[in-house]
Design a protein around this motif. Structure first.
Motif, PDB file in Angstrom:
ATOM      1  N   GLU A 174       0.833  -1.199   0.000  1.00 44.45           N
ATOM      2  CA  GLU A 174       0.000   0.000   0.000  1.00 44.45           C
ATOM      3  C   GLU A 174       0.871   1.253   0.000  1.00 44.45           C
ATOM      4  N   VAL A 175       0.520   2.176  -0.880  1.00 46.35           N
ATOM      5  CA  VAL A 175       1.289   3.408  -1.016  1.00 46.35           C
ATOM      6  C   VAL A 175       0.543   4.542  -0.316  1.00 46.35           C
ATOM      7  N   VAL A 176       1.266   5.286   0.493  1.00 48.77           N
ATOM      8  CA  VAL A 176       0.657   6.428   1.160  1.00 48.77           C
ATOM      9  C   VAL A 176       0.344   7.487   0.113  1.00 48.77           C
ATOM     10  N   PRO A 177      -0.856   8.055   0.084  1.00 49.00           N
ATOM     11  CA  PRO A 177      -1.208   9.068  -0.903  1.00 49.00           C
ATOM     12  C   PRO A 177      -0.191  10.209  -0.900  1.00 49.00           C
ATOM     13  N   ASP A 178       0.156  10.681  -2.109  1.00 52.23           N
ATOM     14  CA  ASP A 178       1.132  11.753  -2.248  1.00 52.23           C
ATOM     15  C   ASP A 178       0.526  13.056  -1.736  1.00 52.23           C
ATOM     16  N   GLU A 179       1.139  13.606  -0.703  1.00 50.16           N
ATOM     17  CA  GLU A 179       0.652  14.860  -0.144  1.00 50.16           C
ATOM     18  C   GLU A 179       1.254  16.070  -0.849  1.00 50.16           C
ATOM     19  N   ARG A 180       2.124  15.811  -1.820  1.00 50.84           N
ATOM     20  CA  ARG A 180       2.761  16.913  -2.527  1.00 50.84           C
ATOM     21  C   ARG A 180       1.905  17.354  -3.705  1.00 50.84           C
ATOM     22  N   ALA A 219     -17.879  20.353 -11.652  1.00 50.50           N
ATOM     23  CA  ALA A 219     -16.567  20.760 -11.149  1.00 50.50           C
ATOM     24  C   ALA A 219     -15.547  19.850 -11.812  1.00 50.50           C
ATOM     25  N   VAL A 220     -14.721  20.428 -12.681  1.00 50.34           N
ATOM     26  CA  VAL A 220     -13.836  19.651 -13.535  1.00 50.34           C
ATOM     27  C   VAL A 220     -12.443  19.607 -12.937  1.00 50.34           C
ATOM     28  N   ASP A 221     -11.922  18.408 -12.676  1.00 54.51           N
ATOM     29  CA  ASP A 221     -10.578  18.248 -12.128  1.00 54.51           C
ATOM     30  C   ASP A 221      -9.573  18.021 -13.248  1.00 54.51           C
ATOM     31  N   GLU A 222      -8.418  18.634 -13.110  1.00 54.00           N
ATOM     32  CA  GLU A 222      -7.310  18.360 -14.014  1.00 54.00           C
ATOM     33  C   GLU A 222      -6.024  18.394 -13.208  1.00 54.00           C
ATOM     34  N   VAL A 223      -5.237  17.326 -13.270  1.00 52.95           N
ATOM     35  CA  VAL A 223      -3.976  17.242 -12.545  1.00 52.95           C
ATOM     36  C   VAL A 223      -2.831  17.421 -13.529  1.00 52.95           C
ATOM     37  N   VAL A 224      -1.929  18.357 -13.229  1.00 54.33           N
ATOM     38  CA  VAL A 224      -0.797  18.636 -14.107  1.00 54.33           C
ATOM     39  C   VAL A 224       0.479  18.650 -13.277  1.00 54.33           C
ATOM     40  N   PRO A 225       1.622  18.381 -13.891  1.00 53.03           N
ATOM     41  CA  PRO A 225       2.901  18.470 -13.167  1.00 53.03           C
ATOM     42  C   PRO A 225       3.120  19.889 -12.651  1.00 53.03           C
ATOM     43  N   ALA A 226       3.738  19.997 -11.492  1.00 51.56           N
ATOM     44  CA  ALA A 226       3.913  21.307 -10.862  1.00 51.56           C
ATOM     45  C   ALA A 226       4.726  22.260 -11.728  1.00 51.56           C
ATOM     46  N   HIS A 227       5.751  21.743 -12.414  1.00 45.75           N
ATOM     47  CA  HIS A 227       6.607  22.626 -13.207  1.00 45.75           C
ATOM     48  C   HIS A 227       5.845  23.301 -14.338  1.00 45.75           C
ATOM     49  N   GLN A 228       4.724  22.694 -14.737  1.00 47.13           N
ATOM     50  CA  GLN A 228       3.919  23.282 -15.800  1.00 47.13           C
ATOM     51  C   GLN A 228       3.243  24.564 -15.338  1.00 47.13           C
ATOM     52  N   PHE A 230       4.440  26.354 -12.278  1.00 45.87           N
ATOM     53  CA  PHE A 230       5.384  27.234 -11.587  1.00 45.87           C
ATOM     54  C   PHE A 230       6.659  27.517 -12.368  1.00 45.87           C
ATOM     55  N   GLY A 231       6.877  26.809 -13.476  1.00 48.51           N
ATOM     56  CA  GLY A 231       8.063  27.064 -14.278  1.00 48.51           C
ATOM     57  C   GLY A 231       9.325  26.783 -13.492  1.00 48.51           C
ATOM     58  N   LYS A 232      10.205  27.770 -13.409  1.00 45.84           N
ATOM     59  CA  LYS A 232      11.480  27.603 -12.726  1.00 45.84           C
ATOM     60  C   LYS A 232      11.403  27.933 -11.235  1.00 45.84           C
ATOM     61  N   VAL A 233      10.233  28.335 -10.770  1.00 43.12           N
ATOM     62  CA  VAL A 233      10.072  28.627  -9.348  1.00 43.12           C
ATOM     63  C   VAL A 233      10.079  27.317  -8.565  1.00 43.12           C
ATOM     64  N   PHE A 234      10.985  27.195  -7.593  1.00 49.48           N
ATOM     65  CA  PHE A 234      11.084  25.958  -6.814  1.00 49.48           C
ATOM     66  C   PHE A 234       9.907  25.851  -5.845  1.00 49.48           C
ATOM     67  N   THR A 235       9.281  24.703  -5.807  1.00 44.59           N
ATOM     68  CA  THR A 235       8.182  24.444  -4.885  1.00 44.59           C
ATOM     69  C   THR A 235       8.316  23.032  -4.332  1.00 44.59           C
ATOM     70  N   LYS A 236       7.554  22.748  -3.293  1.00 46.96           N
ATOM     71  CA  LYS A 236       7.552  21.410  -2.694  1.00 46.96           C
ATOM     72  C   LYS A 236       6.583  20.476  -3.392  1.00 46.96           C
TER      73      LYS A 236
END
Length: 476
Positions: A174-180, A219-228, A230-236
């Motif tokens: 079992e994988v713990v859900p990604d909180e990131r 209510a439409v959900d869309e999941v995208v990679p963070a870099h898409q 925030f670009g070059k801004v570092f985030t967690k």
């Protein structure tokens, strides 16, 4: 998404959204006895006996578009785009009507995709549907299965068949859900550009865009990679989940069954989000209904960022260039009007964009990071105590003993007074403003409560700092 993508397809009003809600155990899809209720695609992760599926609800397939309006054509373009992304199809048909030319056209469309197709006959509550089961079997797809989405009939067998489409995999721990994951809801009145902004942020035409108010209903959900985002801004964050909600009209206009359901979904989306991007048409400004919804966002403890959309049109009207001094002066003028209309939202950051042209959209990433940081900030107890001592020098705050932080997201503080907990509104506002300015919390809602303590001498600041607990009071 790593799961098998199964699209629930069929003509309008055959129960696709009802079946989707049964599978996802939610009310995510709007359901009504009206053809064409669903306009955007919605994805839900469904688990059945340890197997994971991604079920996709979409608008009904319209075979003939000769007399269709622009909105219907836009919806159908989205349907065809979604169909092209699926791994398999669950074709839902109406068990109350005979096979006709529309069904044959849909069968031909699905056959051309070269994917597995399972047929389910909905409304299978009488003998007639059993007769039609044989007619649909002539298409040569798997099934047909007799079901009733409304009465939960036949769904277990159908789910067993759907999970049989999955390849054999070695069971993983079992994988713990990604909180990131950062969850962002897009809110605002109809036709202010929420879906256009969503499409701009994710880089594809994901939500239906039209000049017709109320185009988005789910209510439409869309999941995208963070870099898409925030670009070059570092985030967690590893990914960002955007929720595009239906616009909420005035209460007096929410008489339509579909829109009333959409209001509930919008409030659910606000509750599920961490940040709410509240879109406003810069030409119309804030309305009373905007303030009602924004107040609900604040009471839900969510971070709020006002997005004043269609700024390019405003600049063109005056002949100003983006980034010019005239642009800045005009922004200040509009911002002053916004603050005067909603003084209780004086802290909410505002950004001027054009979702259509992309003007300033790239600046959203950096602003989102700073807003979330403020919303999540935890203040050192000693620093709060020092601020309380400083504030207690003001005559009307002479009974203030300490300030404690009791939570975050949003920052939640407790001001402890000697004697009664009753404090004048102006005193509470002074404490809140001091907290904001001292700890750089100018872009987040703050919850501030008061507490009374026994009259007596204050525990010394040094003792407080060593214990890192609330001040202790005595009667001696």
């Amino acid at each position: 998404m790593g799961n098998l993508m199964i699209g629930i397809v069929g003509r309008p009003n055959v129960g696709k959204s009802t079946l989707f809600n049964r599978f996802s155990k939610s009310r995510r899809a709007v359901v009504a006895n009206e053809s064409g209720t669903t306009r955007d695609r919605i994805v839900a992760e469904v688990e059945w006996h340890g197997h994971g599926l991604s079920m996709v609800d979409m608008a009904g397939i319209e075979v003939s578009l000769k007399q269709a309006d622009a909105l219907t054509k836009a919806v159908q373009d989205g349907v065809l785009d979604t169909i092209g992304r699926m791994d398999a199809f669950l074709w839902l048909v109406d068990g109350r009507r005979e096979v006709d030319s529309v069904d044959r056209a849909i069968a031909q469309l699905l056959r051309r995709k070269g994917k597995r197709v399972i047929i389910a006959v909905n409304f299978a509550d009488d003998q007639r549907s059993q007769i039609l089961q044989h007619e649909y079997a002539e298409f040569g797809f798997e099934g047909p299965f007799l079901i009733s989405a409304l009465h939960k009939k036949g769904l277990i067998e159908l789910l067993n068949t759907l999970t049989s489409l999955l390849p054999e995999v070695v069971e993983q721990p079992e994988v713990v859900p990604d909180e990131r994951e950062l969850r962002i809801a897009l809110a605002g009145r109809p036709n202010v550009g929420k879906s256009t902004l969503l499409n701009s942020l994710i880089g594809e035409r994901r939500a239906v865009v039209s000049d017709v108010p109320g185009t988005t209903r789910d209510a439409v959900d869309e999941v995208v990679p963070a870099h898409q985002v925030f670009g070059k801004v570092f985030t967690k964050w590893r990914q960002v989940r955007f929720i595009d909600t239906a616009g909420i009209r005035r209460r007096g206009k929410i008489g339509h069954e579909v829109e009333a359901w959409s209001v509930l979904r919008t409030y659910d989306a606000i509750d599920a989000a961490e940040i709410v991007l509240f879109l406003v048409d810069v030409h119309e400004g804030l309305t009373h209904q905007d303030l009602v919804v924004a107040d609900r966002v604040v009471k839900a403890g969510k971070s709020l960022l006002f997005i004043l959309n269609k700024w390019d049109i405003e600049l063109d009207k005056f002949g100003f260039l983006p980034g010019s001094d005239e642009d800045q002066v005009l922004q200040e003028k509009v911002l002053t009007k916004i603050r005067n209309t909603a003084p209780f939202l004086f802290w909410a950051p505002v950004i001027f964009i054009s979702a259509e042209t992309g003007l300033n959209v790239e600046a959203l990433g950096k602003r989102l990071v700073s807003v979330h940081q403020a919303w999540s900030r935890i203040i050192v107890a000693d620093h709060l105590e020092a601020l309380a001592i400083e504030l207690s020098q003001f005559p009307r705050l002479k009974n203030l003993i300490t300030i404690e932080q009791v939570g975050s997201q949003p920052p939640h503080f407790r001001a402890v007074f000697e004697g009664s907990a009753d404090a004048h509104f102006s005193s509470i506002r002074q404490i809140e403003n001091a907290i904001r300015e001292t700890f750089d919390l100018v872009s987040t809602p703050i919850q501030l409560e008061t507490k009374g303590a026994k009259r007596g001498r204050r525990q010394s600041y040094e003792d407080y700092g060593s214990s890192q607990k609330s001040a202790v009071y005595s009667d001696d």
